[in-house]
Structure formats: structure tokens, C-alpha cells
Motif scaffolding. Structure first.
Motif, PDB file in Angstrom:
ATOM      1  N   ILE A 153      51.941 -47.710 -65.218  1.00 37.14           N
ATOM      2  CA  ILE A 153      52.115 -46.719 -64.022  1.00 37.14           C
ATOM      3  C   ILE A 153      50.713 -46.728 -63.035  1.00 37.14           C
ATOM      4  N   GLN A 154      50.778 -47.350 -62.169  1.00 37.63           N
ATOM      5  CA  GLN A 154      49.566 -47.423 -61.069  1.00 37.63           C
ATOM      6  C   GLN A 154      49.528 -46.314 -60.424  1.00 37.63           C
ATOM      7  N   VAL A 155      48.831 -45.347 -60.338  1.00 39.56           N
ATOM      8  CA  VAL A 155      48.940 -44.428 -59.269  1.00 39.56           C
ATOM      9  C   VAL A 155      47.269 -44.518 -58.656  1.00 39.56           C
ATOM     10  N   ASP A 156      47.033 -44.583 -57.338  1.00 43.71           N
ATOM     11  CA  ASP A 156      45.486 -44.483 -56.989  1.00 43.71           C
ATOM     12  C   ASP A 156      45.314 -43.068 -56.609  1.00 43.71           C
ATOM     13  N   LEU A 157      44.117 -42.771 -57.294  1.00 47.41           N
ATOM     14  CA  LEU A 157      43.875 -41.269 -57.324  1.00 47.41           C
ATOM     15  C   LEU A 157      42.915 -40.814 -56.364  1.00 47.41           C
ATOM     16  N   THR A 158      42.104 -41.573 -55.779  1.00 45.74           N
ATOM     17  CA  THR A 158      41.292 -41.585 -54.550  1.00 45.74           C
ATOM     18  C   THR A 158      41.807 -41.073 -53.397  1.00 45.74           C
ATOM     19  N   TRP A 159      41.259 -40.382 -52.427  1.00 46.09           N
ATOM     20  CA  TRP A 159      41.637 -39.959 -51.365  1.00 46.09           C
ATOM     21  C   TRP A 159      41.882 -41.316 -49.997  1.00 46.09           C
ATOM     22  N   SER A 160      42.571 -40.958 -49.338  1.00 49.03           N
ATOM     23  CA  SER A 160      42.654 -42.424 -48.458  1.00 49.03           C
ATOM     24  C   SER A 160      42.500 -41.909 -46.996  1.00 49.03           C
ATOM     25  N   LYS A 161      42.024 -40.497 -46.855  1.00 48.57           N
ATOM     26  CA  LYS A 161      41.882 -40.064 -45.615  1.00 48.57           C
ATOM     27  C   LYS A 161      40.841 -39.112 -45.698  1.00 48.57           C
ATOM     28  N   GLU A 162      39.786 -39.122 -44.603  1.00 44.55           N
ATOM     29  CA  GLU A 162      38.324 -38.333 -44.553  1.00 44.55           C
ATOM     30  C   GLU A 162      38.916 -37.057 -44.660  1.00 44.55           C
ATOM     31  N   ILE A 163      38.076 -36.036 -44.929  1.00 45.99           N
ATOM     32  CA  ILE A 163      38.046 -34.837 -44.926  1.00 45.99           C
ATOM     33  C   ILE A 163      37.137 -34.453 -43.076  1.00 45.99           C
ATOM     34  N   ILE A 164      37.902 -33.878 -42.484  1.00 46.07           N
ATOM     35  CA  ILE A 164      37.006 -33.685 -41.053  1.00 46.07           C
ATOM     36  C   ILE A 164      36.569 -32.248 -40.899  1.00 46.07           C
ATOM     37  N   SER A 165      35.470 -31.820 -40.432  1.00 49.02           N
ATOM     38  CA  SER A 165      35.049 -30.571 -40.351  1.00 49.02           C
ATOM     39  C   SER A 165      35.971 -29.915 -39.198  1.00 49.02           C
ATOM     40  N   LYS A 166      36.178 -28.485 -39.447  1.00 52.92           N
ATOM     41  CA  LYS A 166      37.070 -27.685 -38.561  1.00 52.92           C
ATOM     42  C   LYS A 166      36.152 -26.660 -37.743  1.00 52.92           C
ATOM     43  N   PRO A 167      35.529 -27.018 -36.644  1.00 54.95           N
ATOM     44  CA  PRO A 167      34.573 -26.203 -35.974  1.00 54.95           C
ATOM     45  C   PRO A 167      35.100 -24.990 -35.282  1.00 54.95           C
ATOM     46  N   VAL A 168      35.731 -24.309 -36.238  1.00 51.67           N
ATOM     47  CA  VAL A 168      36.630 -22.891 -35.625  1.00 51.67           C
ATOM     48  C   VAL A 168      35.646 -21.613 -35.269  1.00 51.67           C
ATOM     49  N   LEU A 169      34.416 -21.986 -35.639  1.00 51.95           N
ATOM     50  CA  LEU A 169      33.365 -21.050 -35.365  1.00 51.95           C
ATOM     51  C   LEU A 169      32.668 -21.166 -33.996  1.00 51.95           C
ATOM     52  N   THR A 170      32.791 -22.372 -33.448  1.00 52.74           N
ATOM     53  CA  THR A 170      31.941 -22.844 -32.057  1.00 52.74           C
ATOM     54  C   THR A 170      32.736 -21.709 -31.118  1.00 52.74           C
ATOM     55  N   LEU A 171      31.794 -21.268 -30.311  1.00 55.31           N
ATOM     56  CA  LEU A 171      32.109 -20.589 -28.982  1.00 55.31           C
ATOM     57  C   LEU A 171      32.686 -21.361 -27.920  1.00 55.31           C
ATOM     58  N   ASP A 172      32.145 -22.297 -27.692  1.00 55.60           N
ATOM     59  CA  ASP A 172      32.684 -23.062 -26.571  1.00 55.60           C
ATOM     60  C   ASP A 172      32.418 -24.772 -26.762  1.00 55.60           C
ATOM     61  N   GLN A 173      33.165 -25.545 -26.489  1.00 53.00           N
ATOM     62  CA  GLN A 173      32.842 -27.033 -26.547  1.00 53.00           C
ATOM     63  C   GLN A 173      31.564 -27.615 -25.845  1.00 53.00           C
ATOM     64  N   ASP A 174      31.298 -26.744 -24.601  1.00 55.28           N
ATOM     65  CA  ASP A 174      30.137 -27.138 -23.862  1.00 55.28           C
ATOM     66  C   ASP A 174      29.095 -26.357 -24.387  1.00 55.28           C
ATOM     67  N   MET A 175      28.007 -26.922 -24.755  1.00 52.38           N
ATOM     68  CA  MET A 175      26.875 -26.381 -25.410  1.00 52.38           C
ATOM     69  C   MET A 175      26.226 -25.191 -24.348  1.00 52.38           C
ATOM     70  N   ILE A 176      26.064 -25.553 -23.260  1.00 53.90           N
ATOM     71  CA  ILE A 176      25.502 -24.687 -22.238  1.00 53.90           C
ATOM     72  C   ILE A 176      26.384 -23.264 -22.158  1.00 53.90           C
ATOM     73  N   LYS A 177      27.554 -23.600 -22.167  1.00 53.20           N
ATOM     74  CA  LYS A 177      28.507 -22.170 -21.929  1.00 53.20           C
ATOM     75  C   LYS A 177      28.573 -21.727 -23.338  1.00 53.20           C
ATOM     76  N   ALA A 178      28.313 -22.348 -24.586  1.00 50.23           N
ATOM     77  CA  ALA A 178      28.290 -21.790 -25.838  1.00 50.23           C
ATOM     78  C   ALA A 178      27.056 -20.876 -25.850  1.00 50.23           C
ATOM     79  N   ILE A 179      25.923 -21.371 -25.358  1.00 49.13           N
ATOM     80  CA  ILE A 179      24.493 -20.477 -25.340  1.00 49.13           C
ATOM     81  C   ILE A 179      24.649 -19.436 -24.717  1.00 49.13           C
ATOM     82  N   GLN A 180      25.381 -19.502 -23.269  1.00 46.94           N
ATOM     83  CA  GLN A 180      25.556 -18.280 -22.578  1.00 46.94           C
ATOM     84  C   GLN A 180      26.270 -17.155 -23.394  1.00 46.94           C
ATOM     85  N   LYS A 181      27.535 -17.790 -23.793  1.00 48.25           N
ATOM     86  CA  LYS A 181      28.327 -16.710 -24.762  1.00 48.25           C
ATOM     87  C   LYS A 181      27.511 -16.279 -25.887  1.00 48.25           C
TER      88      LYS A 181
END
Lengths: 137, 438
Positions: free
Chosen positions: B337-365
Motif C-alpha cells: 500500500i503506497q501512501v505519500d505521507l508528506t505534505w503537498s501544500k505549503e502552510i501559510i502564515s495568517k496575519p490576523v494580528l496586522t492592523l492594516d495592510q498599508d504599513m503607514i496606516k498600520a503605524i498610525q493605528k
């Protein structure tokens, strides 16, 4: 954006708190995780140094869209020979500090490695200021 | 933001709007709004801590009912090894596996066996020296999601191997397909100690689609299984696993199974956070492997278990010993039985803490946030519905709360207004005579 952190020199276990707080702030600003890690490692080393050698001090961080600048100032004993202190493996840490797993003489070299610019100014008997800069590209 | 299924949910009618859960949530994912707890979906990592701390039992993990297995012609149970540790004095795993067949499953395949397969694959990757040290186990889905949200710089340290649950499902499906069975007729059900696994079966990490068709809570199956177990005198021999795979149910089991001495095994999400902080500060690069488990004691401490974590650990040790010496085992040939055990999709970061996509606005906030925080009482009372004064300040700059939500700020405002009222009441128009003023 300017932030100031006070580093308590008496509480060894608290060393690293300021780096942790700054890390959170950098995440809120959406700075990439690779850059945050570089800053975290460099600043943590510097913060630990302040506690081990200089009885604490102040950390000022300034964040602009193009760079993160962290300045750590203490009124500790100062570094007599900065060039020597920058050498890997050179350490003046006490045995007690080494027992805790610090004082391997990698602090300053690591700060240099993980930042884009590092400046150390020191006067014996007066204190030391370490300035770390990481550019946001 | 894409639709995201969460196992942990709120039962509105039971929630009294207290601060118990908001204070304990490790990702500050809960707020009280209109008298009820609200889970911020993109921040929830399904650790189940809120299920544990809620005294009104208003937090629930959504899992599948046992009855749902009826949808499939051929029903397979894949029990987590934690299930074995739920029953006092049941030492032979074969009894529990036989019990699962008696309550409606056609076949069982142990996740403990899959854990041993995962171990082999993990050992290969760790030995190859291609990964950044310390390598962080991906066995606990809560920890992987925690890293996505709070420690994205450590994503590259996560061991990119599928979980034993997924490997069990894939292996048994591959085996049945070889036997010529129609894949659509097979339903594979994980018997889970954990809410995050239910989330993972619907929203997997590291690959596109899970082969697990349903997740049944250990608590739900316990009541059906218990009376059946007592009546089993001659259990079928169904065991495939050894004490090593079984050991995965408790803290340290994975590391022990891997045989890595230079490792850290840490349980309890708050403790795991402390260790990950150290890793991020570059302080644990000399450690080979970190096994971080969200629940106290490991999976035996899962929120969907019946037995107390520490008691279950005791049972598990007894079972492991019995399994080594007494229990009967079958050897199936999985080599074809052949089962590939390694991941096929990258884990991506979830930037839920970021205040604003625009850094200038994020700094203001952020500057605004700091200013607001300075004004707040900083006692983290939770009355505003946010866990800390800082999180209230954050909610305000995100325009999801007002400063008057703070009862201290509101009181100050009311006092000022009252003072102004008093002052105003003393200022009478000059047309009114002084006699009246008195």
C-alpha cells in the motif's frame, strides 16, 4: 512610531520581555516574519546583555515604513575594547551567568549577523549604547 | 476572507456573557458582545480551552453524530489511541476494537498503527538534516495553527508530515481499494479526543482534501461503547499497533517513538507558547525536536475525552505494558500500500494580528492604539468584553469598539457631565432676580 521599554536589571527571568512586546507590535504592523525573527534574535541578545552586564537600562524603538531602529542604552560598566568584544567566543560573563546557558561570547556577533547595521558606543564607567537597524525592503 | 469551518462554537442560550473564556483564550479570539461570547473565527485555533473553562457549558465542539455512519455502506472506525485509556480495567485493546465493530463499524484501523508509520517517515526527514533546527512536530493541529497566527517565522520548522489520523484514513482506503471496493461506499470515521481534529478533517493543513469522512467525539461514542465492552468475552484479534504507537496519546510519546533524546516535550498551550518564544529568539537551535501539545498531558487531556487526563495516563501505561506482553496482534502486509505521507501544500502564515495592510496606516493605528491604552485603567477587568485593556484599545482602532465600552471611562465621562450640569445649574440668566437664585 516610537516605543520605549524599561529593562529591569534585577530580574534575570524578565529579560526578553521587551523583545516579546516589540515582536507583537511588529506583527501588528504587518512586518514579514523573517524580518521579525532577525530583529527578535538581535534585540533579545542585546536585552540579555543589558541585564547580565549593566543592571538594565532603556530600549527605544523607532519604526518607520523603511526600517526598524532599536537603541539600547545602559549606564553599566562600559566596554573597554569594542573590537575585542565583537569577536566570536570572547566573553566576560561570570560562571553563574554561563551556568544559565548564556555568556558564550556570541551576543554581539549575533546582533551584527542578524541586523543590517549595528553601532556600539561605549565609555568605561559611563555605559554602553547599542544601535540596531533592520531595513524593511 | 474565505469561509472557514470551526469545530469550537457557542451555544448562545447557555452563554451568560461572563469573562471566563475571553480571559483564557490564548489567541484573544473571543469577545463578549450583546451579552454573549463571540468567537472571532480567523483567530480561533480550536484548542478547546474555552470548552474546558466555561462553567455554563456554553462552548461546544461540533462533531458528527454516531448515526451519520449510516450514510456509507462500508463503515470504518479509526480510533485515536486516547480512546483506549478511557475505560478502567480494560487492558486488551482487542476488546475496544471489537466493541467498535459491535456498535456498527465494519472494520477498524488503529490511528496508533498510523502513528508508527508517521514515525518512520518523520525519522527519515529528521535524519536527512535538511530541516531547520529545532524541528517542530505537526502532530497537534492546534500548535500548527498557533504557529500560523502567532509565530509565522517558525513555519519552516514544522515537520511536514501528515498526522496519524490522516495517514490512517488514507491507508485503510488504499487497502480497501486494492480489495476492489468502491471508494464512494467507504466511510472512514475518526474517534476523536479533540475539537481541532474535527476542524482539520474539513480544513486540512498541508494538503488539499482529507480522506476522513467524519469525526465522532470520544464523549459521544463512550456511552454506546461502555455497555458493549463489558459483554465481550472473546474479542477478535484486531490489534495492529504496538505500545509505541499507543504511547502517542500522551505527552512525550511521539519523541519516545522517534527515539530522539535531544528533544523537548511540552504540554499545555501556555507552556508551548513560552517554548515557541524561545525558539523565535534563537535560543533552542541546539535542540533537534520539539513536541508541543496543546492539552495538558497530551491527547489524553483532550477536551472531548471522558476520563481525567492524569488518570487516563495511568490507564495508558498499564495498557502499553499489557500490549507488550499479553495482547494478541495481527500482522497485515501494508508494504503493497503506497501512501505519500508528506505534505503537498505549503502552510501559510495568517496575519490576523496586522492592523492594516498599508504599513503607514498600520503605524498610525498603532500610535493611536498606544494613546488609547495609556488612557485606559490597565487592570484588564474584562467588563468591556475584551480580554485586556490593550485588546480593547486594539478593537477601538479597528473600529469594533468604543472607548465608552470601558466602564471606568464611561464613569469618568458621566462624572464630568454631572459636574458640568451642576456648574450649568448655578449659572442662571441675569433676568432672574437674586432672590430666586437663593
Amino acid at each position: 512610531m516610537k516605543l520605549r521599554f524599561e529593562v529591569d536589571g534585577d530580574e534575570f527571568v524578565l529579560a526578553g520581555e521587551a523583545s516579546s512586546k516589540l515582536k507583537k507590535v511588529l506583527m501588528q504592523l504587518g512586518i514579514s516574519s523573517q524580518l521579525i525573527r532577525k530583529i527578535a534574535i538581535a534585540m533579545y541578545e542585546a536585552e540579555i546583555n543589558m541585564v547580565i552586564h549593566a543592571n538594565g537600562g532603556f530600549i527605544d524603538a523607532e519604526i518607520t515604513p523603511d526600517k526598524v531602529f532599536v537603541s539600547l542604552s545602559d549606564t553599566g560598566p562600559g566596554i573597554p575594547d569594542i573590537e575585542l568584544a565583537m569577536k566570536e567566543g570572547y566573553s566576560t560573563a561570570s560562571d553563574k551567568v554561563r551556568e544559565l546557558g548564556f555568556g558564550a561570547g556570541m551576543g554581539l556577533p549575533n546582533m551584527k549577523r542578524y541586523t543590517d547595521d549595528m553601532k556600539v558606543t561605549s565609555e568605561v564607567g559611563k555605559g554602553t549604547t547599542v544601535e540596531l537597524t533592520v531595513f524593511i525592503s | 476572507m474565505e469561509e472557514y469551518f470551526h469545530s469550537v462554537t457557542l451555544q448562545e442560550d447557555k452563554c451568560i456573557g461572563c469573562t471566563d473564556c475571553i480571559k483564557r483564550c490564548p489567541t484573544e479570539a473571543i469577545r463578549v458582545r450583546h451579552g454573549k461570547a463571540r468567537i472571532i473565527n480567523e483567530r480561533c485555533i480550536d484548542c478547546g480551552l474555552c470548552i474546558r473553562v466555561c462553567r455554563s457549558h456554553a462552548k461546544k465542539a461540533i462533531t458528527d453524530p454516531l448515526a451519520c455512519i449510516g450514510k456509507y455502506a462500508y463503515k470504518v472506525a479509526i480510533p485515536a489511541p486516547t480512546l483506549y485509556a478511557q475505560f478502567k480495567d480494560v487492558l486488551d485493546i482487542n476488546i475496544i476494537l471489537t466493541g467498535l465493530k459491535r456498535i456498527g463499524f465494519d472494520e477498524v484501523f488503529e490511528v496508533a498503527k498510523a502513528a508508527e508509520m508517521v514515525t518512520k517517515e518523520s525519522a527519515k526527514i529528521i535524519k536527512s538534516q535538511t530541516m531547520k533546527r529545532p524541528i517542530i512536530s505537526s502532530a497537534c493541529p492546534v500548535i500548527v495553527r498557533l504557529i500560523q497566527i502567532r509565530f509565522p517565522s517558525l513555519i519552516d520548522n514544522i515537520l511536514s508530515v501528515m498526522s496519524p489520523m490522516e495517514v490512517a484514513a488514507r491507508t485503510i482506503k488504499a487497502k480497501l481499494a486494492l480489495q476492489g471496493m468502491d471508494p464512494s461506499s467507504i466511510g472512514v470515521f475518526f474517534i476523536s479526543p479533540c475539537a481541532a481534529k474535527a476542524t482539520n478533517a474539513k480544513n486540512p493543513l498541508g494538503f488539499e482534501e482529507s480522506h476522513v469522512d467524519g469525526v465522532i467525539s470520544m464523549r459521544d461514542i463512550y456511552m454506546s461503547l461502555l455497555p458493549v465492552l463489558r459483554s465481550i468475552e472473546h474479542p477478535e484479534v484486531l490489534r495492529l499497533s504496538t505500545e509505541k504507537g499507543i504511547g502517542w496519546a500522551a505527552k512525550g510519546g511521539e519523541g519516545h517513538c522517534l527515539g530522539i533524546d535531544n528533544s523537548i516535550s511540552v504540554d499545555g498551550i501556555e507552556n508551548v507558547i513560552k517554548i515557541l518564544e524561545k525558539v523565535e529568539n534563537g535560543k533552542l537551535e541546539d535542540v533537534d525536536f520539539i513536541e508541543g501539545l496543546a492539552c495538558i498531558g497530551g491527547c489524553v487531556g483532550g477536551p472531548l475525552t471522558v476520563e481525567n487526563s492524569f488518570v487516563a495516563k495511568n490507564y495508558l501505561s498499564k495498557i502499553a505494558k499489557y500490549t507488550k506482553n499479553n495482547s494478541a496482534k495481527i500482522d497485515i502486509y501494508l508494504s503493497d500500500i503506497q501512501v505519500d505521507l508528506t505534505w503537498s501544500k505549503e502552510i501559510i502564515s495568517k496575519p490576523v494580528l496586522t492592523l492594516d495592510q498599508d504599513m503607514i496606516k498600520a503605524i498610525q493605528k498603532l500610535e493611536e492604539l498606544e494613546k488609547i491604552y495609556e488612557r485606559l485603567p490597565q487592570i484588564n477587568c474584562g467588563s468591556c468584553g475584551a480580554p485586556t485593556c490593550r485588546s480593547l484599545a486594539e478593537d477601538i482602532v479597528r473600529e469594533q469598539a468604543n472607548i465608552e465600552d470601558c466602564i471606568f471611562m464611561l464613569r469618568e465621562k458621566v462624572r464630568k457631565m454631572a459636574q458640568e450640569m451642576v456648574e450649568l445649574s448655578q449659572k442662571l440668566p441675569p433676568s432672574i432676580s437674586s432672590r430666586d437664585k437663593k
